[in-house]
Design a protein around this motif. Structure first.
Motif, PDB file in Angstrom:
ATOM      1  N   ASN A  60     -10.403  57.801  41.383  1.00 58.01           N
ATOM      2  CA  ASN A  60     -10.940  56.468  41.140  1.00 58.01           C
ATOM      3  C   ASN A  60     -11.803  55.950  42.276  1.00 58.01           C
ATOM      4  O   ASN A  60     -12.615  55.051  42.073  1.00 58.01           O
ATOM      5  CB  ASN A  60      -9.804  55.481  40.882  1.00 58.01           C
ATOM      6  N   ILE A  61     -11.626  56.497  43.495  1.00 60.14           N
ATOM      7  CA  ILE A  61     -12.492  56.067  44.600  1.00 60.14           C
ATOM      8  C   ILE A  61     -13.941  56.345  44.222  1.00 60.14           C
ATOM      9  O   ILE A  61     -14.820  55.507  44.381  1.00 60.14           O
ATOM     10  CB  ILE A  61     -12.150  56.820  45.900  1.00 60.14           C
ATOM     11  N   PHE A  62     -14.174  57.543  43.679  1.00 65.67           N
ATOM     12  CA  PHE A  62     -15.551  57.925  43.360  1.00 65.67           C
ATOM     13  C   PHE A  62     -16.066  57.160  42.153  1.00 65.67           C
ATOM     14  O   PHE A  62     -17.252  56.863  42.059  1.00 65.67           O
ATOM     15  CB  PHE A  62     -15.627  59.436  43.145  1.00 65.67           C
ATOM     16  N   LEU A  63     -15.164  56.853  41.240  1.00 64.02           N
ATOM     17  CA  LEU A  63     -15.571  56.085  40.070  1.00 64.02           C
ATOM     18  C   LEU A  63     -15.932  54.657  40.468  1.00 64.02           C
ATOM     19  O   LEU A  63     -16.947  54.118  40.031  1.00 64.02           O
ATOM     20  CB  LEU A  63     -14.447  56.087  39.033  1.00 64.02           C
ATOM     21  N   SER A  64     -15.114  54.061  41.354  1.00 63.51           N
ATOM     22  CA  SER A  64     -15.383  52.680  41.756  1.00 63.51           C
ATOM     23  C   SER A  64     -16.698  52.597  42.518  1.00 63.51           C
ATOM     24  O   SER A  64     -17.407  51.600  42.444  1.00 63.51           O
ATOM     25  CB  SER A  64     -14.236  52.131  42.600  1.00 63.51           C
ATOM     26  N   GLU A  65     -17.040  53.668  43.243  1.00 61.14           N
ATOM     27  CA  GLU A  65     -18.293  53.681  43.973  1.00 61.14           C
ATOM     28  C   GLU A  65     -19.486  53.635  43.024  1.00 61.14           C
ATOM     29  O   GLU A  65     -20.534  53.102  43.347  1.00 61.14           O
ATOM     30  CB  GLU A  65     -18.351  54.979  44.774  1.00 61.14           C
ATOM     31  N   SER A  72     -22.244  49.986  46.439  1.00 61.76           N
ATOM     32  CA  SER A  72     -21.268  51.063  46.281  1.00 61.76           C
ATOM     33  C   SER A  72     -20.197  51.047  47.372  1.00 61.76           C
ATOM     34  O   SER A  72     -19.031  51.323  47.100  1.00 61.76           O
ATOM     35  CB  SER A  72     -21.981  52.403  46.269  1.00 61.76           C
ATOM     36  N   GLY A  73     -20.580  50.703  48.586  1.00 61.43           N
ATOM     37  CA  GLY A  73     -19.617  50.703  49.694  1.00 61.43           C
ATOM     38  C   GLY A  73     -18.523  49.686  49.499  1.00 61.43           C
ATOM     39  O   GLY A  73     -17.338  49.986  49.637  1.00 61.43           O
ATOM     40  N   ILE A  74     -18.903  48.457  49.147  1.00 54.46           N
ATOM     41  CA  ILE A  74     -17.920  47.388  49.035  1.00 54.46           C
ATOM     42  C   ILE A  74     -16.979  47.644  47.869  1.00 54.46           C
ATOM     43  O   ILE A  74     -15.783  47.356  47.953  1.00 54.46           O
ATOM     44  CB  ILE A  74     -18.611  46.013  48.923  1.00 54.46           C
ATOM     45  N   HIS A  75     -17.471  48.259  46.787  1.00 55.38           N
ATOM     46  CA  HIS A  75     -16.597  48.537  45.653  1.00 55.38           C
ATOM     47  C   HIS A  75     -15.507  49.532  46.046  1.00 55.38           C
ATOM     48  O   HIS A  75     -14.331  49.325  45.738  1.00 55.38           O
ATOM     49  CB  HIS A  75     -17.402  49.082  44.465  1.00 55.38           C
ATOM     50  N   SER A  76     -15.893  50.604  46.746  1.00 51.88           N
ATOM     51  CA  SER A  76     -14.871  51.590  47.095  1.00 51.88           C
ATOM     52  C   SER A  76     -13.926  51.051  48.161  1.00 51.88           C
ATOM     53  O   SER A  76     -12.729  51.345  48.133  1.00 51.88           O
ATOM     54  CB  SER A  76     -15.514  52.902  47.531  1.00 51.88           C
ATOM     55  N   VAL A  77     -14.454  50.237  49.098  1.00 50.80           N
ATOM     56  CA  VAL A  77     -13.572  49.657  50.119  1.00 50.80           C
ATOM     57  C   VAL A  77     -12.566  48.710  49.474  1.00 50.80           C
ATOM     58  O   VAL A  77     -11.367  48.740  49.784  1.00 50.80           O
ATOM     59  CB  VAL A  77     -14.394  48.929  51.214  1.00 50.80           C
ATOM     60  N   THR A  78     -13.036  47.879  48.548  1.00 52.86           N
ATOM     61  CA  THR A  78     -12.125  46.932  47.897  1.00 52.86           C
ATOM     62  C   THR A  78     -11.077  47.671  47.086  1.00 52.86           C
ATOM     63  O   THR A  78      -9.905  47.293  47.082  1.00 52.86           O
ATOM     64  CB  THR A  78     -12.918  45.971  46.984  1.00 52.86           C
ATOM     65  N   TYR A  79     -11.506  48.725  46.419  1.00 46.37           N
ATOM     66  CA  TYR A  79     -10.539  49.530  45.657  1.00 46.37           C
ATOM     67  C   TYR A  79      -9.492  50.143  46.592  1.00 46.37           C
ATOM     68  O   TYR A  79      -8.287  50.063  46.317  1.00 46.37           O
ATOM     69  CB  TYR A  79     -11.277  50.628  44.883  1.00 46.37           C
ATOM     70  N   GLY A 147     -24.199  60.723  55.585  1.00 45.19           N
ATOM     71  CA  GLY A 147     -24.802  61.892  54.976  1.00 45.19           C
ATOM     72  C   GLY A 147     -25.416  61.607  53.634  1.00 45.19           C
ATOM     73  O   GLY A 147     -25.953  62.500  53.008  1.00 45.19           O
ATOM     74  N   ASN A 148     -25.321  60.351  53.181  1.00 39.06           N
ATOM     75  CA  ASN A 148     -25.894  60.027  51.884  1.00 39.06           C
ATOM     76  C   ASN A 148     -26.543  58.655  51.952  1.00 39.06           C
ATOM     77  O   ASN A 148     -26.169  57.826  52.767  1.00 39.06           O
ATOM     78  CB  ASN A 148     -24.802  60.046  50.815  1.00 39.06           C
ATOM     79  N   ARG A 149     -27.502  58.424  51.096  1.00 38.89           N
ATOM     80  CA  ARG A 149     -28.238  57.163  51.154  1.00 38.89           C
ATOM     81  C   ARG A 149     -27.631  56.089  50.273  1.00 38.89           C
ATOM     82  O   ARG A 149     -27.735  54.905  50.573  1.00 38.89           O
ATOM     83  CB  ARG A 149     -29.681  57.377  50.724  1.00 38.89           C
ATOM     84  N   VAL A 150     -27.027  56.465  49.189  1.00 38.27           N
ATOM     85  CA  VAL A 150     -26.555  55.436  48.252  1.00 38.27           C
ATOM     86  C   VAL A 150     -25.031  55.426  48.101  1.00 38.27           C
ATOM     87  O   VAL A 150     -24.385  54.428  48.357  1.00 38.27           O
ATOM     88  CB  VAL A 150     -27.238  55.602  46.884  1.00 38.27           C
ATOM     89  N   ASN A 151     -24.439  56.528  47.654  1.00 41.33           N
ATOM     90  CA  ASN A 151     -22.980  56.548  47.534  1.00 41.33           C
ATOM     91  C   ASN A 151     -22.399  57.177  48.797  1.00 41.33           C
ATOM     92  O   ASN A 151     -22.417  58.384  48.954  1.00 41.33           O
ATOM     93  CB  ASN A 151     -22.576  57.343  46.291  1.00 41.33           C
ATOM     94  N   TYR A 152     -21.873  56.324  49.667  1.00 45.50           N
ATOM     95  CA  TYR A 152     -21.537  56.799  51.015  1.00 45.50           C
ATOM     96  C   TYR A 152     -20.242  57.597  51.064  1.00 45.50           C
ATOM     97  O   TYR A 152     -20.046  58.409  51.946  1.00 45.50           O
ATOM     98  CB  TYR A 152     -21.436  55.630  51.994  1.00 45.50           C
ATOM     99  N   ALA A 153     -19.326  57.334  50.150  1.00 42.88           N
ATOM    100  CA  ALA A 153     -18.032  58.015  50.135  1.00 42.88           C
ATOM    101  C   ALA A 153     -17.351  57.935  51.493  1.00 42.88           C
ATOM    102  O   ALA A 153     -16.812  58.911  51.986  1.00 42.88           O
ATOM    103  CB  ALA A 153     -18.182  59.475  49.695  1.00 42.88           C
ATOM    104  N   MET A 154     -17.397  56.765  52.137  1.00 40.52           N
ATOM    105  CA  MET A 154     -16.779  56.621  53.454  1.00 40.52           C
ATOM    106  C   MET A 154     -15.294  56.298  53.386  1.00 40.52           C
ATOM    107  O   MET A 154     -14.500  56.931  54.078  1.00 40.52           O
ATOM    108  CB  MET A 154     -17.514  55.555  54.268  1.00 40.52           C
ATOM    109  N   PRO A 155     -14.848  55.309  52.612  1.00 38.02           N
ATOM    110  CA  PRO A 155     -13.430  54.974  52.676  1.00 38.02           C
ATOM    111  C   PRO A 155     -12.561  55.979  51.937  1.00 38.02           C
ATOM    112  O   PRO A 155     -12.974  56.586  50.950  1.00 38.02           O
ATOM    113  CB  PRO A 155     -13.359  53.613  51.991  1.00 38.02           C
ATOM    114  N   ALA A 156     -11.366  56.181  52.477  1.00 37.59           N
ATOM    115  CA  ALA A 156     -10.339  56.947  51.784  1.00 37.59           C
ATOM    116  C   ALA A 156      -9.116  56.049  51.749  1.00 37.59           C
ATOM    117  O   ALA A 156      -9.050  55.061  52.477  1.00 37.59           O
ATOM    118  CB  ALA A 156     -10.043  58.228  52.526  1.00 37.59           C
ATOM    119  N   ILE A 157      -8.141  56.387  50.907  1.00 36.92           N
ATOM    120  CA  ILE A 157      -6.930  55.565  50.869  1.00 36.92           C
ATOM    121  C   ILE A 157      -6.179  55.813  52.171  1.00 36.92           C
ATOM    122  O   ILE A 157      -5.785  56.940  52.460  1.00 36.92           O
ATOM    123  CB  ILE A 157      -6.087  55.912  49.634  1.00 36.92           C
ATOM    124  N   GLY A 158      -6.043  54.756  52.979  1.00 37.07           N
ATOM    125  CA  GLY A 158      -5.389  54.892  54.277  1.00 37.07           C
ATOM    126  C   GLY A 158      -6.337  55.031  55.446  1.00 37.07           C
ATOM    127  O   GLY A 158      -5.899  55.294  56.557  1.00 37.07           O
TER     128      GLY A 158
END
Lengths: 390, 169
Positions: A60-65, A72-79, A147-158
């Motif tokens: 779901n992290i990737f889906l929320s992004e 995209s960053g704020i959605h995955s961080v909030t999730y 490493g990416n311009r749009v979907n950063y995939a930075m946050p992980a759970i924890g």
């Protein structure tokens, strides 16, 4: 909104030069004056809330992004914050700072994008070129970090996935951006053509903004002091050292110019936050271990996206997939104010006014089922969608 | 009016209408002009906007698509290259077909991003009817989530090449 309004109804959209995304506004005009607006959304509805109930927490992290490419960053961080609240774990300080840095860079790129689009909609392509040229600096920084311009995939759970190396190397570009935002501020305050297009146009009064529950920079332009970074701090905004570095930006008039000025001044505030966060990152680990399955609980996470307050609400049931996730996005709230601010305005001002609330429809679209023959609208439960898929 | 396997009418494009005498006289200079400056129409049909902003970025000064004569236009009747990003949602599908039919022949369709090509992360959603090549013939695919502007640029150059081939045919 009744359909018996006199005058001529002009469809704007689904495909329209006004915006890339497919949306439809039914604008009723009397001569050149707009008398009524109907907003038809739903062209980009993808059923993400339902999809989330079929994926596990990590997927779901990737889906929320991918709810919105701009935020995209704020959605995955909030999730991730919501899941951390469900689990009841606390993340390391360094991870909080890295999240904040990515979020503020995202705010920079989103606001510069908005500024360019405003220029484009005013017919001032030079401003579009200037703003998007500056935006590329921010994209470079984001690419260097993630490493990416749009979907950063930075946050992980924890925590976060990647570290930021050489944080000092970003300062030069940030100072450049601060200088550029001074230029834009001056432009929007002084330039006669821009003032003529934006001043007193599309006014949203303080009272109306409260009535419609408007959030984010649009609300702040109408004089409402409301910013989740101050109201309920999260990530690195919890630290008083960072909180003291910036202020909530507000303007009083609530017209198009005020909305643009709020965003330009927020650029400078974001640069201030970034400078502090980059130079004062605490040392430590990036991530704490988090279990895959989540015990039954309920949690909420509230953050300030570039367009306003973003809320994730989730229920877990003990398995590795969530029972329910509800997402309340800022654009969905802000789109409601199109009716009061467009009524009584000139038709030629429509692009500027619609552009000034920074509509981003990909997070906005909800589903309403309309019976094709009778035009009757109805509400359905989620099992209906399950059947529809099969 | 017979429909082909994609289910759209072939005659709606206006290709038959313009085959008059005037068109035959003007064909050569018109095609010469169109070959030089293919205009693009960009539409997001149910993606996350990520591809949309990256496609927009190739119009910005760093990449500057305009030096190849490509200009973003709002009207499908003015367009030569359709740039479509996003998995196709149920509500947009009929509009998308109409936009395809309104675009004059010859035309080139570009599918930008994983969503337009394979439906991407939304593959099992109830409201997604894509991928794009089930709805209209696609000439150029640009994969990525989202593709970088350089990749879109490369795809655009290939689309322009393809467009020139179609014009000269």
């Amino acid at each position: 909104m009744s359909r018996e309004v006199k005058g001529y109804t002009l469809p704007v959209g689904p495909q329209h030069p006004l915006y890339v995304e497919a949306e439809n506004l039914m604008v009723t005009v009397d001569g050149e004056t707009i008398t009524n607006v109907e907003v038809n959304i739903g062209y980009i509805h993808r059923g993400i809330e339902e999809l989330m109930q079929r994926r596990n927490y990590l997927q779901n992290i990737f889906l929320s992004e991918r709810i919105c490419g701009i935020c995209s960053g704020i959605h995955s961080v909030t999730y991730c914050q919501m899941v951390e609240n469900l689990l009841g774990i606390d993340i390391p300080d360094r991870a909080k700072f890295i999240r904040t840095i990515v979020l503020e860079l995202e705010r920079l790129h989103s606001h510069l994008l908005f500024l360019g689009i405003m220029g484009y909609e005013m017919g001032l392509d030079t401003l579009f070129m200037y703003a998007w040229k500056d935006r590329e600096h921010v994209m470079d920084m984001l690419e260097k970090i993630s490493g990416n311009r749009v979907n950063y995939a930075m946050p992980a759970i924890g925590g976060v996935r990647r570290d930021i190396k050489n944080p000092e190397s970003f300062i030069r570009k940030l100072e450049l951006l601060s200088k550029r935002s001074d230029y834009y501020l001056n432009l929007f305050k002084k330039d006669r053509v821009i003032r003529a297009r934006t001043r007193g146009v599309g006014v949203l009064t303080h009272k109306k903004a409260r009535e419609y529950g408007i959030v984010g920079p649009v609300a702040r332009a109408s004089g409402i002091v409301h910013d989740m970074r101050k109201n309920s701090p999260y990530a690195a905004y919890e630290f008083s050292g960072l909180q003291g570095r910036w202020r909530v930006v507000t303007e009083g008039y609530g017209d198009v110019q005020a909305r643009v000025l709020v965003k330009i001044r927020e650029l400078k505030e974001a640069v201030r936050i970034l400078k502090y966060a980059l130079l004062n990152m605490p040392k430590g680990q990036l991530k704490v271990a988090a279990p895959l399955a989540v015990k039954p609980a309920e949690a909420v996470s509230r953050t300030e996206a570039p367009r306003g307050e973003l809320i994730y609400y989730g229920i877990s049931n003990g398995s590795d997939t969530p029972e329910r996730i509800r997402i309340r996005t800022p654009s969905y709230t802000n789109i409601m104010c199109l009716k009061p601010i467009l009524e009584g305005q000139q038709l030629a001002d429509l692009p500027v006014i619609v552009g000034s609330i920074d509509p981003c429809f990909s997070c906005t679209d909800r589903v309403t089922l309309v019976e094709e023959r009778t035009g009757e609208q109805k509400t359905v439960d989620k099992n209906y969608f399950r059947r529809m898929r099969e | 009016m017979d429909n082909n396997r994609h289910g759209y009418a072939d005659n709606g494009s206006g290709a038959d209408m313009v085959k008059g005498t005037l068109y035959r006289i003007l064909e050569k200079p018109l095609n010469y002009a169109r070959r030089k400056s293919p205009w693009i129409l960009h539409l997001d049909t149910g993606g996350c906007n990520g591809c949309a902003i990256e496609t927009f970025a190739i119009l910005s000064p760093r990449y500057d698509m305009e030096r190849f004569g490509a200009l973003s236009k709002g009207n499908p009747r003015h367009a030569d290259i359709l740039v479509i990003s996003g998995a196709v949602s149920r509500k947009i599908k009929p509009m998308l077909k109409r936009i395809y039919e309104q675009t004059p022949e010859p035309k080139v369709v570009m599918a930008i991003g994983s969503c337009a090509i394979t439906k991407g992360v939304f593959h099992d959603s109830y409201n997604i009817v894509g991928p794009l090549d089930r709805i209209m013939p696609v000439d150029v695919y640009v994969p990525g989530c989202p593709p970088k502007p350089e990749a879109i640029f490369d795809g655009m150059l290939r689309a322009i090449e393809k467009f020139r081939e179609k014009v000269e045919k």
